[in-house]
Motif scaffolding. Sequence first.
Motif, PDB file in Angstrom:
ATOM      1  N   VAL A   1       0.840  -1.199   0.000  1.00 10.40           N
ATOM      2  CA  VAL A   1       0.000   0.000   0.000  1.00 10.40           C
ATOM      3  C   VAL A   1       0.879   1.255   0.000  1.00 10.40           C
ATOM      4  O   VAL A   1       0.641   2.208  -0.746  1.00 10.40           O
ATOM      5  N   MET A   2       1.941   1.212   0.811  1.00 10.14           N
ATOM      6  CA  MET A   2       2.835   2.363   0.894  1.00 10.14           C
ATOM      7  C   MET A   2       3.506   2.619  -0.452  1.00 10.14           C
ATOM      8  O   MET A   2       3.685   3.763  -0.862  1.00 10.14           O
ATOM      9  N   GLY A   3       3.851   1.552  -1.156  1.00 11.11           N
ATOM     10  CA  GLY A   3       4.448   1.700  -2.479  1.00 11.11           C
ATOM     11  C   GLY A   3       3.554   2.516  -3.386  1.00 11.11           C
ATOM     12  O   GLY A   3       4.015   3.383  -4.129  1.00 11.11           O
ATOM     13  N   PHE A   4       2.260   2.263  -3.308  1.00  9.25           N
ATOM     14  CA  PHE A   4       1.316   2.992  -4.147  1.00  9.25           C
ATOM     15  C   PHE A   4       1.269   4.466  -3.770  1.00  9.25           C
ATOM     16  O   PHE A   4       1.206   5.356  -4.631  1.00  9.25           O
ATOM     17  N   VAL A   5       1.320   4.739  -2.471  1.00 10.03           N
ATOM     18  CA  VAL A   5       1.292   6.131  -2.000  1.00 10.03           C
ATOM     19  C   VAL A   5       2.558   6.856  -2.465  1.00 10.03           C
ATOM     20  O   VAL A   5       2.511   8.007  -2.921  1.00 10.03           O
ATOM     21  N   ILE A   6       3.699   6.164  -2.390  1.00 12.98           N
ATOM     22  CA  ILE A   6       4.969   6.751  -2.833  1.00 12.98           C
ATOM     23  C   ILE A   6       4.920   7.059  -4.334  1.00 12.98           C
ATOM     24  O   ILE A   6       5.364   8.107  -4.785  1.00 12.98           O
ATOM     25  N   LEU A   7       4.333   6.136  -5.090  1.00  9.95           N
ATOM     26  CA  LEU A   7       4.186   6.329  -6.532  1.00  9.95           C
ATOM     27  C   LEU A   7       3.439   7.632  -6.840  1.00  9.95           C
ATOM     28  O   LEU A   7       3.857   8.430  -7.681  1.00  9.95           O
ATOM     29  N   ASN A   8       2.352   7.859  -6.112  1.00  8.93           N
ATOM     30  CA  ASN A   8       1.585   9.090  -6.334  1.00  8.93           C
ATOM     31  C   ASN A   8       2.360  10.328  -5.928  1.00  8.93           C
ATOM     32  O   ASN A   8       2.272  11.368  -6.568  1.00  8.93           O
ATOM     33  N   ALA A   9       3.132  10.200  -4.831  1.00  4.88           N
ATOM     34  CA  ALA A   9       3.936  11.341  -4.384  1.00  4.88           C
ATOM     35  C   ALA A   9       4.960  11.697  -5.461  1.00  4.88           C
ATOM     36  O   ALA A   9       5.168  12.875  -5.781  1.00  4.88           O
ATOM     37  N   GLY A  10       5.574  10.689  -6.041  1.00  4.80           N
ATOM     38  CA  GLY A  10       6.555  10.920  -7.103  1.00  4.80           C
ATOM     39  C   GLY A  10       5.917  11.602  -8.298  1.00  4.80           C
ATOM     40  O   GLY A  10       6.503  12.492  -8.925  1.00  4.80           O
ATOM     41  N   ALA A  11       4.679  11.180  -8.608  1.00  6.65           N
ATOM     42  CA  ALA A  11       3.984  11.770  -9.754  1.00  6.65           C
ATOM     43  C   ALA A  11       3.805  13.262  -9.573  1.00  6.65           C
ATOM     44  O   ALA A  11       3.997  14.043 -10.505  1.00  6.65           O
TER      45      ALA A  11
ATOM     46  N   GLY B   1      11.613  12.879  -9.355  1.00  6.60           N
ATOM     47  CA  GLY B   1      10.257  12.350  -9.469  1.00  6.60           C
ATOM     48  C   GLY B   1      10.275  10.916  -9.974  1.00  6.60           C
ATOM     49  O   GLY B   1       9.605  10.037  -9.427  1.00  6.60           O
ATOM     50  N   VAL B   2      11.072  10.668 -11.025  1.00  2.00           N
ATOM     51  CA  VAL B   2      11.168   9.318 -11.584  1.00  2.00           C
ATOM     52  C   VAL B   2      11.740   8.358 -10.534  1.00  2.00           C
ATOM     53  O   VAL B   2      11.265   7.236 -10.369  1.00  2.00           O
ATOM     54  N   TYR B   3      12.761   8.823  -9.801  1.00  2.11           N
ATOM     55  CA  TYR B   3      13.391   7.993  -8.772  1.00  2.11           C
ATOM     56  C   TYR B   3      12.370   7.590  -7.704  1.00  2.11           C
ATOM     57  O   TYR B   3      12.303   6.435  -7.294  1.00  2.11           O
ATOM     58  N   ILE B   4      11.558   8.562  -7.287  1.00  2.00           N
ATOM     59  CA  ILE B   4      10.547   8.280  -6.256  1.00  2.00           C
ATOM     60  C   ILE B   4       9.518   7.281  -6.787  1.00  2.00           C
ATOM     61  O   ILE B   4       9.147   6.322  -6.102  1.00  2.00           O
ATOM     62  N   ILE B   5       9.076   7.506  -8.043  1.00  2.00           N
ATOM     63  CA  ILE B   5       8.092   6.598  -8.628  1.00  2.00           C
ATOM     64  C   ILE B   5       8.653   5.172  -8.694  1.00  2.00           C
ATOM     65  O   ILE B   5       7.971   4.206  -8.355  1.00  2.00           O
ATOM     66  N   LEU B   6       9.923   5.063  -9.112  1.00  2.00           N
ATOM     67  CA  LEU B   6      10.544   3.737  -9.195  1.00  2.00           C
ATOM     68  C   LEU B   6      10.593   3.064  -7.824  1.00  2.00           C
ATOM     69  O   LEU B   6      10.330   1.868  -7.692  1.00  2.00           O
ATOM     70  N   ALA B   7      10.944   3.851  -6.802  1.00  2.00           N
ATOM     71  CA  ALA B   7      10.990   3.293  -5.450  1.00  2.00           C
ATOM     72  C   ALA B   7       9.613   2.790  -5.051  1.00  2.00           C
ATOM     73  O   ALA B   7       9.472   1.718  -4.445  1.00  2.00           O
TER      74      ALA B   7
END
Lengths: 455, 88
Positions: free
Chosen positions: A43-53, A268-274
Amino acid sequence: MVDLIMKDILGTPAILVGLFALIGLLVQRKNSGDVVSGTLKTVMGFVILNAGASVLVQSLGQFSSMFDEAFAVDGVIPNNEAIVALAQESFGTETAMIMLFGMIVNILLARFSPFKYIFLTGHHTMFMACLIAVILTTGGFSGASIIILGSIILGALMVLSPALLQPFTRKVTGSDDFAVGHFGSIGYFVSACVGKSVGKGSKSTEEIKVPKSLGFLRDTSVSVSLTMVILFFVVAGFAGPSFVETELSGGQNFLVFAFMQGLTFAAGVYIILAGVRMLLGEIVPAFKGIADKVVPNAKPALDAPAIFPFAGNAVIIGFLCSFVAGLVSMFFLPLLGLSVIVPGLVPHFFTGAAAGVFGNATGGRRGAVFGSMANGVMISFLPALLLPVLGSLGFQGTTFGDADFGVVGIVLGNLIRLIGSNTIVGIAILGLLALLFLLGWKTKANENKNDVDAA
Amino acid sequence: MKKVLVVCGNGLGSSMIVEMNVKAALKDMGKDAEVSHTDLTTAKTEQADLFLGSEDIVESLEDGNKNVVKLKNLMDKNELREALENNL
């Protein structure tokens, strides 16, 4: 209560994906600690993905303003991570559902068809699920029909794509242990065919001494930073200091601003990848675990870099040739009335390198050069042709990068546009997939016959 | 508890597959270790008892105090097992 479950829980993609992970962990009978941590991390991965976006969108907006001021046309930077992260807001639930059921369809097809491939490149599964969700939604599909049709398309692609390449993959790896599962495969297939036709008697790339100094580009965050800073510098230069400093940067020197914006994009890309890494950390192993139980003698279909070690020089040559072809294509696109696709180092590196390895396998040095150039042209023109079918998502300044996304999106999108009724569209798509399966089946049967004859 | 970190350029595809292979190999050997995967940039600031990855990628991780093993063929399970047996 029903509303709470249907809308708030299942309608929140992060929670939905978390539930998939939870089910996967329970099925594998993991201990309670693993179940809790795995579910939360997903779930956290998904939240991080949105933050990166949201980090990336800021910088993408600045880039578009400058590009527009400088050249008076739209410049688009293909980046899968970016477009998928942006799409999650409107298409998150559909993407998650299509991804889950697509994986199930993949396992069923591997079990009951001669294509025993299990597609393990999780991020590409997710990107393709997202593309299909966007195109079908834009085409007017909704509810159960989008999930059923979407997951059948996705699951079929997950076995067809490795199957298409397998004869060439065998040539590259010298074994039948694994397949390539990557949605740039149509580009590699074309590259291998080009290599076959031009490479008569050409020596292998592996006999050349190549300096190792380009190896640092395999680190994604370095290559994204580098490309974006250079792109921002060039575009800021053309837009002019006065425009940048008055309109965008609030007085900050235009080059400093460009430098920081380029790195913001990369961050941003780095955060999305994480985020994607965390998101898939539980889902892919669960998928593999279940597939191994259900499908005897399954073959894993792996990410493109799995074939890089088989031809180290072809990787570098392929990347350079693909990138050059992308730069040349950039000038031809507006002449044909298409959007300008700014070549990115990342898509050109990964797909150009893989195209180089396949081109080398069929046609030596000449094959590697011309094959990866063909790939470079494809990943410039396909994203441009894809933009119109992405609907409102097509105006964000980014799009899908690899070849298969382009081909699948363009075919699906235009089918929907040409045929008025959704039912007929559904039938047409299923018919098309069945045809592809039959073709693959026939080719496979011929190959086996040849093997028998040869023996 | 020993820690194994598998590294690739993106930290998404191949490193994850190798991580699964490492886990399977360890189970086979009856050993226990914490295994995870990541990208090259992050790996530079991580601590682990063993860093695994393909030759051209993990070369840049070698700083004299990290235990780095360069794999010739990422997908070769025998090579992987040997690396684990020699380093854990």
